[in-house]
Design an enzyme around this catalytic site. Sequence first.
Site, PDB file in Angstrom:
ATOM      1  N   ASN A   1       3.369 -10.019   7.538  1.00 11.88           N
ATOM      2  CA  ASN A   1       2.567  -9.991   6.314  1.00 11.88           C
ATOM      3  C   ASN A   1       3.374  -9.408   5.146  1.00 11.88           C
ATOM      4  O   ASN A   1       3.177  -8.273   4.725  1.00 11.88           O
ATOM      5  CB  ASN A   1       1.280  -9.204   6.549  1.00 11.88           C
ATOM      6  CG  ASN A   1       0.257  -9.447   5.465  1.00 11.88           C
ATOM      7  OD1 ASN A   1       0.575  -9.923   4.383  1.00 11.88           O
ATOM      8  ND2 ASN A   1      -0.982  -9.106   5.763  1.00 11.88           N
TER       9      ASN A   1
ATOM     10  N   TYR B   1       2.149  -2.469  -0.372  1.00 14.52           N
ATOM     11  CA  TYR B   1       2.262  -1.054  -0.013  1.00 14.52           C
ATOM     12  C   TYR B   1       3.512  -0.423  -0.627  1.00 14.52           C
ATOM     13  O   TYR B   1       3.470   0.723  -1.086  1.00 14.52           O
ATOM     14  CB  TYR B   1       2.268  -0.884   1.504  1.00 14.52           C
ATOM     15  CG  TYR B   1       0.957  -1.266   2.151  1.00 14.52           C
ATOM     16  CD1 TYR B   1      -0.253  -0.757   1.687  1.00 14.52           C
ATOM     17  CD2 TYR B   1       0.919  -2.146   3.231  1.00 14.52           C
ATOM     18  CE1 TYR B   1      -1.452  -1.112   2.274  1.00 14.52           C
ATOM     19  CE2 TYR B   1      -0.282  -2.492   3.825  1.00 14.52           C
ATOM     20  CZ  TYR B   1      -1.470  -1.971   3.344  1.00 14.52           C
ATOM     21  OH  TYR B   1      -2.656  -2.311   3.922  1.00 14.52           O
TER      22      TYR B   1
END
Length: 170
Positions: A133, A140
Amino acid sequence: MEYSIRAASVEDCKDIRRLIGELAEYEKVADEVTITQRDLERDGFSENPFFHCIIAEVPEQHKTKEGDHTKIGYATYFYNYNTWCGRAIYMGDLYVMSEFRGKGIGRALMSKVAQLGRAAGCRQLNFTVMDWNKSARDFYLRQGCVDITANTGKHFMRCEGEALEHLAQP
C-alpha cells in the site's frame, strides 16, 4: 467538505463493522474478518474495553452516493506499554471510504488518535501498514512518521488458532 470526528458509541458498532469489512476488501483479506457487531459491542464498549474507536461523520447532505451512509471513516486504537520508553498508543485501523479520501479526513482521524495518546502521556504512536500500500505509506511519511522496519531489525509476529491454544497449555 464538512465532517466531524468523535468518539464512537455502542450505537455505531453496525457502521464500524461495515467499515471494517470495506477495509478488509480494500486490503484483499475480506475472508479473514470474523469479528461481529456483537464482538465490537462487547470488546469496545464494556466497562474495561480492549479497544477504543473514533468515527468520521458527514452531514446528511454529504452522505455516501451508494448506501446513504454518514459514517465514512474510523480509527481504532488501544494503549500499550513500551518498556524502553513508557506509555504508547497503537492505532489498529485507519480507514476512510474511497469517495471521501483526499479531503483531510484520514489526517484528522490520525491526529485525533495522536492527541488522545499525548493527553494520556504516550511517547509513541505505533501502527502497521501493508507493504503493497504505497499510497498509505506515503501518507504516513507525509505526517512525519518513519518506517522502522529496516532499521530496527524487528519483525511483527503473531500466534493464533491452534498454535495459540497449544502455547496456552500449561
